[in-house]
Design an enzyme around this catalytic site. Structure first.
Site, PDB file in Angstrom:
ATOM      1  CB  THR B 151      -0.966  -0.001   1.202  1.00 18.03           C
ATOM      2  OG1 THR B 151      -0.226  -0.161   2.405  1.00 18.03           O
ATOM      3  CG2 THR B 151      -1.981  -1.103   1.077  1.00 18.03           C
ATOM      4  CE  LYS B 173       0.314  -3.179   3.515  1.00 18.11           C
ATOM      5  NZ  LYS B 173      -0.580  -2.264   4.325  1.00 18.11           N
ATOM      6  CB  THR B 184       1.749  -7.540  10.425  1.00 20.64           C
ATOM      7  OG1 THR B 184       0.356  -7.653  10.496  1.00 20.64           O
ATOM      8  CG2 THR B 184       2.383  -8.197  11.582  1.00 20.64           C
ATOM      9  CD  GLU B 264       1.718   5.117   6.575  1.00 26.56           C
ATOM     10  OE1 GLU B 264       1.386   5.726   7.596  1.00 26.56           O
ATOM     11  OE2 GLU B 264       0.908   4.524   5.834  1.00 26.56           O
ATOM     12  CG  ASN B 383      -0.433   8.197   8.355  1.00 23.17           C
ATOM     13  OD1 ASN B 383      -1.004   7.243   7.841  1.00 23.17           O
ATOM     14  ND2 ASN B 383       0.813   8.152   8.774  1.00 23.17           N
ATOM     15  CB  THR B 388      -8.404  13.156   0.961  1.00 20.71           C
ATOM     16  OG1 THR B 388      -7.144  13.360   1.579  1.00 20.71           O
ATOM     17  CG2 THR B 388      -9.491  13.133   2.000  1.00 20.71           C
TER      18      THR B 388
END
Lengths: 388, 388
Positions: B151, B173, B184, B264, B383, B388
């Site tokens: 993702t 992932k 995870t 991230e 995030n 959006t």
């Protein structure tokens, strides 16, 4: 007028050089009587700062005549030496006030500090500041005191609550480490009502439980949180216990909302109300889980009504609910019904500062609101550079 | 080679249009036998996604022949309709594989999904993708599958652990919602060892407890976390239970560290080791409190060794320790000794990506490490714009 709004209080705020900016950093609030009842609540952090350890001893007497506050250093995690510094501060303040004609000892002086943890205070500067503050005490000095306790606050926070012949005043500082058991850092409340210490303590605990304790800006519990209230009876009015609790609640709530609005880097004030919970504790648990979910908080910063993150957050709690009965309403739009897709999320307008999130657990009759902020780029920026 | 490194597995990854980017988004992993033992651990979130609910039923049999995975949609909080979508996906996969000669039903097909919560999957696209994936199955298709489950991951995560005549392979992932009970999102492990389902389940739980469950990147527990392992016995080798657990632990740890490194917006990989704790549970509690303290995480993003925030974090826990006996060492410098000031914080070099924080509780003989990331401006940015 802040903490000097009630009769019989004086205050001052001076610049002692604790802050490199040269801004005011030492405040003094003095109760001129006739009574000296006092009450307080403190952080539950297991590393209480030296001033918290000291002030707990002062407040154990149910009395206090003065509060010395400093910004520019928390005096937390500074060991026995740090405690000695706090004690010396109280002794110095008592001596200075004694020179001015008040009869008091160190045990009558509470101390509160805020700033970087793990650094000793520059005691020469601090004691000189206390001397200067004692000389500058004024019956309208509350606003000066409120300015001197600011750290990353962008504005001073003060409150005045007039009642029938008596008044509650107060000041607060706090912009980060806003949670969970006292979302404050430092609050000083004053009143000229006639109240005994026991009634005052009960009223204060009642007031903080529904105000500062329900602000959870960033989930981080400070080592220095202190809420102290001084009552001198100067008005001659003796309100009921309920009236005292009501006025203290109004003052603490006013200050709590000011803290929320000024939280570091925040762009949103978020009220998370959990309804129809089996207990208030359940409502608070579910609300706090949302308030501490970084993915939800970043989504709200981005004006994204990502309600899945509300469910993901409350799904980590042990609050009583059936997952397929939970509704979530964001700014009036019920985006989740029965734990599944509700009205279109596109209908939610998040462009304003105020956001309301209503979670309906359908598990009972209790409810509670937790207030929090979004997680913004400015929050990260401010807090990544705090001590450097 | 990833999940197809062991003998007797095929896999594929295809683009079905679930992602608007056109990147691969449907993966299929098939076990060609001879055995079909399987085990899994799932999220403890009380809003488990539809594929988690379905796969729990599949795994309750101790068997599985195939796993269908999709990115581009979590199918979480989608109600009975979402569960129907997952069931239809498993049925469709079983039919496609049956057409190719395998004998299996929907109950032999686990499903895992990742993406936005609270949105139905576009089933026409998904089933067409499953058809395409079934046609594309290859004995070296593991890397294609690993790419199709990404993702916000910037790189695919795969592992291969060769043992004496048998192998464990795997893919993962996950880049956000990395905590707390399975850090995870999705992991598929495969092995050609001969292992019964009971031994496999015990070994998997042992492996995840010390690997993915100790990564706590952002404190947010996903609705979709799934770790599944398939064992087909194709090697003919029967390792001991300990050997299976060791190899699964090595594979899961390898994947966990890849998840951490790709979290991230992260700029730091932080290993928080709590030593001399009264229990492993205490060590984990104290470590997690640090890993979830936004003020500490932003300080580390800013290369600021603000150890007061470590104490403030563990001071909120109920782990056994005396506050004046706690030491904190950051990247080798003991900045806090006995709960107070230690060596100068200026000596700590935080400019690299790897940060170690050692907390010595002096309360017992146990220890544990929690791995986390810093809280960066890029984390907030990514995030705040996710859906959006």
């Amino acid at each position: 007028m802040s903490a000097t709004a009630p009769q019989g209080f004086r205050a001052a705020g001076v610049a002692a050089g604790l802050k490199s900016s040269g801004a005011p950093d030492v405040a003094l609030v003095v109760n001129d009587g006739p009574h000296d009842a006092a009450a307080a609540v403190f952080t539950t952090n297991r590393f209480p700062a030296a001033p918290v350890q000291w002030s707990r001893q002062v407040l154990a007497t149910g009395r206090a005549r003065a509060v010395v506050l400093n910004s520019g250093g928390a005096n937390a995690c500074t060991g026995p030496e740090g405690f000695g510094d706090t004690h010396a501060t109280a002794e110095h303040a008592a001596a200075e006030l004694g020179r001015a004609g008040l009869e008091l000892g160190a045990i009558d002086v509470a101390v509160a500090s805020t700033g970087l943890i793990g650094v000793r205070l520059p005691m020469e500067k601090l004691t000189a500041g206390v001397t200067a503050a004692a000389a500058a005490l004024r019956a309208d000095g509350g606003d000066d005191a409120a300015r001197a306790i600011m750290t990353t606050d962008s504005v001073p926070k003060t409150t005045v609550q007039h009642r029938d012949g008596w008044t509650v005043g107060g000041m607060a500082k706090g912009a980060g480490m806003l949670a969970p058991s006292l979302a404050t850092m430092l609050v000083v409340l004053t009143t000229d009502a006639v109240v005994d210490a026991g009634t005052l303590q009960a009223a204060l605990e009642q007031a903080t439980a529904v105000s500062v304790e329900r602000v959870d800006s960033d989930g981080c519990l400070s080592t220095n949180d202190t809420v102290i209230v001084l009552a001198n009876g100067a008005s001659g009015v003796t309100p009921s216990a309920e009236e005292v609790a009501e006025a203290l609640t109004a003052a603490a709530t006013d200050l709590a909302m000011q803290l929320l609005a000024d939280a570091e880097g925040s762009t949103k004030d978020i009220a998370i109300t959990v309804r129809n919970a089996a207990s208030v504790a359940d409502a608070l648990t579910a609300g706090r889980a949302c308030a501490r979910n970084n993915l939800l908080k970043t989504a709200l910063f981005g004006n994204d009504p990502n309600w899945g993150r509300v469910l993901a957050a409350i799904g980590t709690t042990d609050a009583a609910f059936e997952p397929d009965r939970v509704d979530v309403t964001i700014n009036g739009v019920t985006v989740c019904r029965g734990g599944a897709i509700g009205d279109p999320r596109e209908g939610v307008d998040l462009t304003g500062r105020a956001i309301t999130i209503d979670v309906d657990l359908r598990a009972g009759d209790e409810q509670a609101t937790i207030w929090t902020n979004d997680l913004s780029i400015a929050y990260v920026h401010e807090n990544s550079a705090y001590s450097t």
